[in-house]
Scaffold this active site. Structure first.
Site, PDB file in Angstrom:
ATOM      1  N   LYS A   1     -73.569  78.772  50.552  1.00 20.06           N
ATOM      2  CA  LYS A   1     -73.951  77.363  50.715  1.00 20.06           C
ATOM      3  C   LYS A   1     -75.445  77.254  51.025  1.00 20.06           C
ATOM      4  CE  LYS A   1     -71.686  73.193  52.467  1.00 20.06           C
ATOM      5  NZ  LYS A   1     -71.194  72.794  51.133  1.00 20.06           N
TER       6      LYS A   1
ATOM      7  N   ARG B   1     -68.642  81.578  57.078  1.00 19.70           N
ATOM      8  CA  ARG B   1     -69.300  81.315  55.796  1.00 19.70           C
ATOM      9  C   ARG B   1     -70.816  81.325  55.943  1.00 19.70           C
ATOM     10  NH1 ARG B   1     -67.801  76.096  52.151  1.00 19.70           N
ATOM     11  NH2 ARG B   1     -68.549  75.014  54.021  1.00 19.70           N
TER      12      ARG B   1
ATOM     13  N   GLU C   1     -66.379  73.501  39.384  1.00 19.86           N
ATOM     14  CA  GLU C   1     -66.357  72.683  40.592  1.00 19.86           C
ATOM     15  C   GLU C   1     -67.081  71.374  40.344  1.00 19.86           C
ATOM     16  OE1 GLU C   1     -68.562  74.342  43.881  1.00 19.86           O
ATOM     17  OE2 GLU C   1     -69.892  75.421  42.537  1.00 19.86           O
TER      18      GLU C   1
END
Length: 302
Positions: A255, A153, A291
């Site tokens: 992220k 990620r 989310e």
């Protein structure tokens, strides 16, 4: 876990069933290689989900501060740990220049780092972070869960943010080095976990809007309990229909550090009203669940 959902414009709605600094250890000769941790491998079926495999990653970090691995556990109030920063002993640091290759890295004492006021991360938010945990087993060994997924990620996010990234092998090895250097901070079995925070930041000085000329990959850790004060009890979320967490074409899929400061206003308002956190809707139709501020949400229809 059951979440009580409510609109930000009305009362609570129906529930949905949804899935202090301590002394440093005594100094001694450097910890010898090889270092090993158990790593939970990827698994998508029950037989493989519980399989634990040892990885054999060579030591690639030098030891700047000599330390010893100790079986002792730090004397903390493990029953009331909570989710907050506890300064531990060591952290990992590696640098990368314009050639795109990271140095081998080193374990150094945990503490402040030096940054230019014109560092890319400070001026333009060029940075990524990850979050994973280490757990102590009943036999005293330490278990990591799928650290290679966090490495992948970070690599995906680095491409979006025009940053070099450590290889999956470098990432996993650095995580292992950092956890073992701070093993005495891993909570006893069932009392919490050691939260691991890898950071990739544009540490080089830059004035114009452009990728930074230097990058720093670092990892620090902190023992933690449950994230929400309710623990494993149900939490209350308020649905936010004015602010949005992510938008098409933006950076919501990676992220990056800039994704998080923007939720603080809505989160503070929610907590002032007695809610645990905010549940965001999609930015296009403003009606589909997206989310939560700090995590994903999974809804199970029953």
């Amino acid at each position: 876990m059951e979440l009580g959902l409510a609109s930000s414009r009305g009362p609570a709605g129906p529930s949905l069933a949804v899935a202090g600094r301590r002394p440093r250890p005594s100094l001694s000769p450097p910890l010898p290689c090889p270092l090993s941790l158990q790593i939970q491998t990827r698994g998508y079926s029950m037989p493989t989900l519980h399989h634990k495999a040892h990885t054999t990653v060579g030591c690639q970090a030098s030891v700047a501060a000599k330390y010893m691995e100790t079986p002792d556990i730090v004397d903390l109030d493990w029953e009331n740990l909570g989710f907050g920063l506890v300064d531990t002993d060591f952290m990992y640091m590696a640098k990368c220049g314009t050639d795109g290759n990271f140095s081998s890295g080193e374990i150094v004492p945990f503490g402040p780092i030096a940054l230019s006021p014109s560092a890319g991360v400070l001026n333009y938010g060029q940075g990524l972070f990850e979050g994973l945990k280490a757990y102590r087993k009943t036999d005293g060994s330490v278990l990591l869960f799928r650290p290679e997924e966090n490495a992948i990620r970070m690599k995906n996010g680095s491409d979006r943010m025009c940053m070099p990234a450590p290889t999956v092998e470098q990432f996993v090895d650095a995580v292992k080095q950092t956890v073992l250097a701070n093993k005495r901070w891993v909570p006893p079995t069932g009392k919490g976990s050691l939260y691991i925070r890898p950071l990739l930041i544009g540490s080089g000085a830059i004035l114009g809007l452009a990728p930074a000329p230097e990058y720093t990959f670092l990892i620090y850790v902190s023992p933690v309990g449950n994230y929400f004060k309710e623990g494993l009890a149900p939490i209350n979320l308020i649905i936010e229909d004015n602010f949005h967490r992510a938008a098409p074409g933006g950076t919501g899929g990676v992220k990056t550090i800039g994704n998080y400061a923007s939720v603080l206003k809505a989160q503070r308002t929610a907590k002032d009203k007695g809610y645990s956190d905010v549940l965001y809707l999609d930015a296009v139709h403003n009606k589909y669940l997206e989310e939560v501020s700090s995590c994903n949400i999974f809804v199970v229809k029953v």
